[in-house]
Write a protein that holds these residues in place. Structure first.
Motif, PDB file in Angstrom:
ATOM      1  N   HIS A 237      51.163  27.727  83.219  1.00 25.84           N
ATOM      2  CA  HIS A 237      51.395  26.885  82.048  1.00 25.84           C
ATOM      3  C   HIS A 237      52.204  25.653  82.432  1.00 25.84           C
ATOM      4  O   HIS A 237      52.786  25.589  83.510  1.00 25.84           O
TER       5      HIS A 237
ATOM      6  N   SER B  88      51.795  24.502  76.367  1.00 29.87           N
ATOM      7  CA  SER B  88      50.398  24.907  76.417  1.00 29.87           C
ATOM      8  C   SER B  88      50.234  25.857  77.594  1.00 29.87           C
ATOM      9  O   SER B  88      50.927  25.759  78.583  1.00 29.87           O
ATOM     10  N   ARG B  89      49.332  26.794  77.467  1.00 31.04           N
ATOM     11  CA  ARG B  89      49.119  27.771  78.529  1.00 31.04           C
ATOM     12  C   ARG B  89      47.771  27.472  79.155  1.00 31.04           C
ATOM     13  O   ARG B  89      46.741  27.780  78.574  1.00 31.04           O
TER      14      ARG B  89
ATOM     15  N   ASN C  38      42.431  28.999  80.694  1.00 31.26           N
ATOM     16  CA  ASN C  38      43.427  30.027  80.956  1.00 31.26           C
ATOM     17  C   ASN C  38      42.724  31.340  81.270  1.00 31.26           C
ATOM     18  O   ASN C  38      42.000  31.873  80.451  1.00 31.26           O
TER      19      ASN C  38
END
Length: 118
Positions: free
Chosen positions: A29, A2-3, A18
């Motif tokens: 991340h 996941s970022r 983000n």
């Protein structure tokens, strides 16, 4: 992976949206590194990389030098250096990784003053 962007303060990790879509020039991340997984080599010419180990243990190689990094520790990789990492054990390692441009360097002048005794 996941970022997500994050802040680390007082031992707490606070996730925020983000910021890449907001036009800011950094990435953050999470990474899960399973037993014996290897990542890299990487090299970011104009950005520094910070790897924080949340759980587990990893082995990090930076320009040929190797070190072991355990949960709670972090590594800073300066711009232009080649690096990679791998899980150092059987249990998964969880990492937070931030890649950010190096702050601009301020222009300065070197001044030399020579003094002689009278």
């Amino acid at each position: 992976m996941s970022r997500q962007a994050f802040f680390v303060a007082d031992g707490k990790i606070v996730h925020i949206a983000n910021p890449c879509d907001a036009g800011l020039q950094y990435q953050a991340h999470q990474a899960l590194v399973r037993g014996n997984e290897v990542f890299g080599p990487f090299c970011h010419q104009t950005s520094e990389t910070v790897v924080l180990v949340r759980e587990g243990t990893i082995e990090v190689m930076i320009n040929g030098a190797i070190c072991v990094v355990r949960a709670g520790d972090f590594v800073r990789v300066a711009p232009g250096l080649h690096y990679g990492y791998r899980n150092y054990g059987d249990a998964p390692a969880r990492l937070l990784i931030r890649i950010a441009p190096e702050p601009p360097r301020r222009r300065c002048r070197k001044i030399t003053i020579e003094m002689t005794a009278a």
